[in-house]
Design a protein around this motif. Sequence first.
Motif, PDB file in Angstrom:
ATOM      1  N   LYS A   1       0.818  -1.180   0.000  1.00 10.77           N
ATOM      2  CA  LYS A   1       0.000   0.000   0.000  1.00 10.77           C
ATOM      3  C   LYS A   1       0.871   1.257   0.000  1.00 10.77           C
ATOM      4  CE  LYS A   1      -4.455   0.853   1.935  1.00 10.77           C
ATOM      5  NZ  LYS A   1      -5.318   0.799   3.100  1.00 10.77           N
ATOM      6  N   VAL A   2       1.909   1.262   0.798  1.00  7.47           N
ATOM      7  CA  VAL A   2       2.812   2.396   0.844  1.00  7.47           C
ATOM      8  C   VAL A   2       3.559   2.510  -0.477  1.00  7.47           C
ATOM      9  CG1 VAL A   2       4.871   3.298   1.951  1.00  7.47           C
ATOM     10  CG2 VAL A   2       3.023   2.361   3.315  1.00  7.47           C
ATOM     11  N   SER A   3       4.015   1.402  -0.976  1.00  4.78           N
ATOM     12  CA  SER A   3       4.750   1.468  -2.234  1.00  4.78           C
ATOM     13  C   SER A   3       3.837   1.933  -3.351  1.00  4.78           C
ATOM     14  CB  SER A   3       5.390   0.131  -2.565  1.00  4.78           C
ATOM     15  OG  SER A   3       4.384  -0.810  -2.886  1.00  4.78           O
ATOM     16  N   TYR A   4       2.571   1.547  -3.355  1.00  4.58           N
ATOM     17  CA  TYR A   4       1.649   1.997  -4.376  1.00  4.58           C
ATOM     18  C   TYR A   4       1.407   3.497  -4.228  1.00  4.58           C
ATOM     19  CZ  TYR A   4      -2.589   2.584  -7.080  1.00  4.58           C
ATOM     20  OH  TYR A   4      -3.513   3.032  -7.977  1.00  4.58           O
ATOM     21  N   GLU A   5       1.213   3.961  -2.975  1.00  2.00           N
ATOM     22  CA  GLU A   5       1.022   5.383  -2.746  1.00  2.00           C
ATOM     23  C   GLU A   5       2.304   6.160  -3.059  1.00  2.00           C
ATOM     24  OE1 GLU A   5      -0.430   6.058   1.175  1.00  2.00           O
ATOM     25  OE2 GLU A   5      -2.315   5.009   0.784  1.00  2.00           O
ATOM     26  N   GLY A   6       3.427   5.567  -2.690  1.00  2.00           N
ATOM     27  CA  GLY A   6       4.709   6.204  -3.007  1.00  2.00           C
ATOM     28  C   GLY A   6       4.946   6.271  -4.502  1.00  2.00           C
ATOM     29  N   LYS A   7       4.528   5.174  -5.162  1.00  2.00           N
ATOM     30  CA  LYS A   7       4.666   5.148  -6.605  1.00  2.00           C
ATOM     31  C   LYS A   7       3.765   6.205  -7.231  1.00  2.00           C
ATOM     32  CE  LYS A   7       4.987   1.648 -10.190  1.00  2.00           C
ATOM     33  NZ  LYS A   7       4.651   0.303 -10.573  1.00  2.00           N
ATOM     34  N   LYS A   8       2.572   6.298  -6.730  1.00  2.00           N
ATOM     35  CA  LYS A   8       1.636   7.279  -7.232  1.00  2.00           C
ATOM     36  C   LYS A   8       2.152   8.693  -6.953  1.00  2.00           C
ATOM     37  CE  LYS A   8      -3.316   8.040  -7.222  1.00  2.00           C
ATOM     38  NZ  LYS A   8      -4.588   7.717  -6.579  1.00  2.00           N
ATOM     39  N   TYR A   9       2.709   8.894  -5.761  1.00  2.00           N
ATOM     40  CA  TYR A   9       3.261  10.185  -5.398  1.00  2.00           C
ATOM     41  C   TYR A   9       4.470  10.522  -6.270  1.00  2.00           C
ATOM     42  CZ  TYR A   9       5.268  13.890  -2.552  1.00  2.00           C
ATOM     43  OH  TYR A   9       5.787  15.087  -2.118  1.00  2.00           O
ATOM     44  N   SER A  10       5.332   9.531  -6.492  1.00  2.17           N
ATOM     45  CA  SER A  10       6.513   9.763  -7.327  1.00  2.17           C
ATOM     46  C   SER A  10       6.112  10.033  -8.777  1.00  2.17           C
ATOM     47  CB  SER A  10       7.492   8.600  -7.240  1.00  2.17           C
ATOM     48  OG  SER A  10       6.927   7.445  -7.835  1.00  2.17           O
ATOM     49  N   GLU A  11       5.029   9.384  -9.268  1.00  3.19           N
ATOM     50  CA  GLU A  11       4.539   9.662 -10.617  1.00  3.19           C
ATOM     51  C   GLU A  11       4.023  11.099 -10.706  1.00  3.19           C
ATOM     52  OE1 GLU A  11       1.655   6.817 -11.910  1.00  3.19           O
ATOM     53  OE2 GLU A  11       3.086   5.172 -11.919  1.00  3.19           O
ATOM     54  N   LYS A  12       3.315  11.548  -9.651  1.00  2.00           N
ATOM     55  CA  LYS A  12       2.826  12.922  -9.626  1.00  2.00           C
ATOM     56  C   LYS A  12       3.996  13.909  -9.641  1.00  2.00           C
ATOM     57  CE  LYS A  12      -1.621  12.390  -7.347  1.00  2.00           C
ATOM     58  NZ  LYS A  12      -2.428  12.741  -6.164  1.00  2.00           N
ATOM     59  N   ILE A  13       5.016  13.605  -8.857  1.00  2.00           N
ATOM     60  CA  ILE A  13       6.205  14.462  -8.832  1.00  2.00           C
ATOM     61  C   ILE A  13       6.889  14.450 -10.204  1.00  2.00           C
ATOM     62  CG2 ILE A  13       8.513  14.733  -7.853  1.00  2.00           C
ATOM     63  CD1 ILE A  13       7.362  13.866  -5.187  1.00  2.00           C
ATOM     64  N   TYR A  14       6.973  13.268 -10.809  1.00  2.00           N
ATOM     65  CA  TYR A  14       7.584  13.132 -12.124  1.00  2.00           C
ATOM     66  C   TYR A  14       6.802  13.943 -13.159  1.00  2.00           C
ATOM     67  CZ  TYR A  14       9.309  10.972 -16.396  1.00  2.00           C
ATOM     68  OH  TYR A  14       9.836  10.748 -17.632  1.00  2.00           O
ATOM     69  N   ILE A  15       5.475  13.824 -13.109  1.00  2.00           N
ATOM     70  CA  ILE A  15       4.626  14.575 -14.043  1.00  2.00           C
ATOM     71  C   ILE A  15       4.771  16.074 -13.795  1.00  2.00           C
ATOM     72  CG2 ILE A  15       2.234  15.073 -14.657  1.00  2.00           C
ATOM     73  CD1 ILE A  15       1.647  12.090 -14.280  1.00  2.00           C
ATOM     74  N   LEU A  16       4.810  16.491 -12.537  1.00  2.00           N
ATOM     75  CA  LEU A  16       5.002  17.909 -12.224  1.00  2.00           C
ATOM     76  C   LEU A  16       6.366  18.405 -12.697  1.00  2.00           C
ATOM     77  CD1 LEU A  16       3.414  18.215  -8.652  1.00  2.00           C
ATOM     78  CD2 LEU A  16       2.551  19.148 -10.789  1.00  2.00           C
ATOM     79  N   ASN A  17       7.393  17.544 -12.502  1.00  3.47           N
ATOM     80  CA  ASN A  17       8.732  17.920 -12.989  1.00  3.47           C
ATOM     81  C   ASN A  17       8.743  18.080 -14.504  1.00  3.47           C
ATOM     82  OD1 ASN A  17       9.861  18.030 -10.465  1.00  3.47           O
ATOM     83  ND2 ASN A  17      10.672  15.943 -10.521  1.00  3.47           N
ATOM     84  N   ILE A  18       8.092  17.163 -15.209  1.00  6.27           N
ATOM     85  CA  ILE A  18       8.048  17.233 -16.679  1.00  6.27           C
ATOM     86  C   ILE A  18       7.272  18.475 -17.114  1.00  6.27           C
ATOM     87  CG2 ILE A  18       7.075  16.149 -18.738  1.00  6.27           C
ATOM     88  CD1 ILE A  18       8.016  13.533 -17.733  1.00  6.27           C
TER      89      ILE A  18
END
Length: 142
Positions: A13-30
Amino acid sequence: MKPYGNKFFFKKKVSYEGKKYSEKIYILNIKFIHQIFDTINISLLVLISTLFFLSFDSQRKWSNIYKTLSQTRSINNNLIDYISKFEEFYISELESLNIYRKTKPQDLIYLDKLAEKKESLFKKNLDIFIEGFQDSKYQRGY
């Protein structure tokens, strides 16, 4: 499931949320990187168009200046021609002043007036005609 199972699920669950959070950060960075590049592109486009219009305006000004300079050069060349003609005329006048000298009454030669011969117009034309035949100006046809 083992007691570690909750941890496993929790980790998932944490890894999924972390993954989702990291994807959001990645999308924001892009998105942020794209905004930077868009800003740079727009600023370069504005800079290029501004420089284009400035160079176009300066080219027009230089063309007008060149046209004026060429007209001035042609006027100067004409003036130089006129000045050289005037100089030549004045130099010849000055040289002619040195050639002639003032005359005195002792320098003059008095000639008696000769009587002109009066010749008839017919005789004069006849002589010219005879001379023409002798010089072969008038030739006979074949």
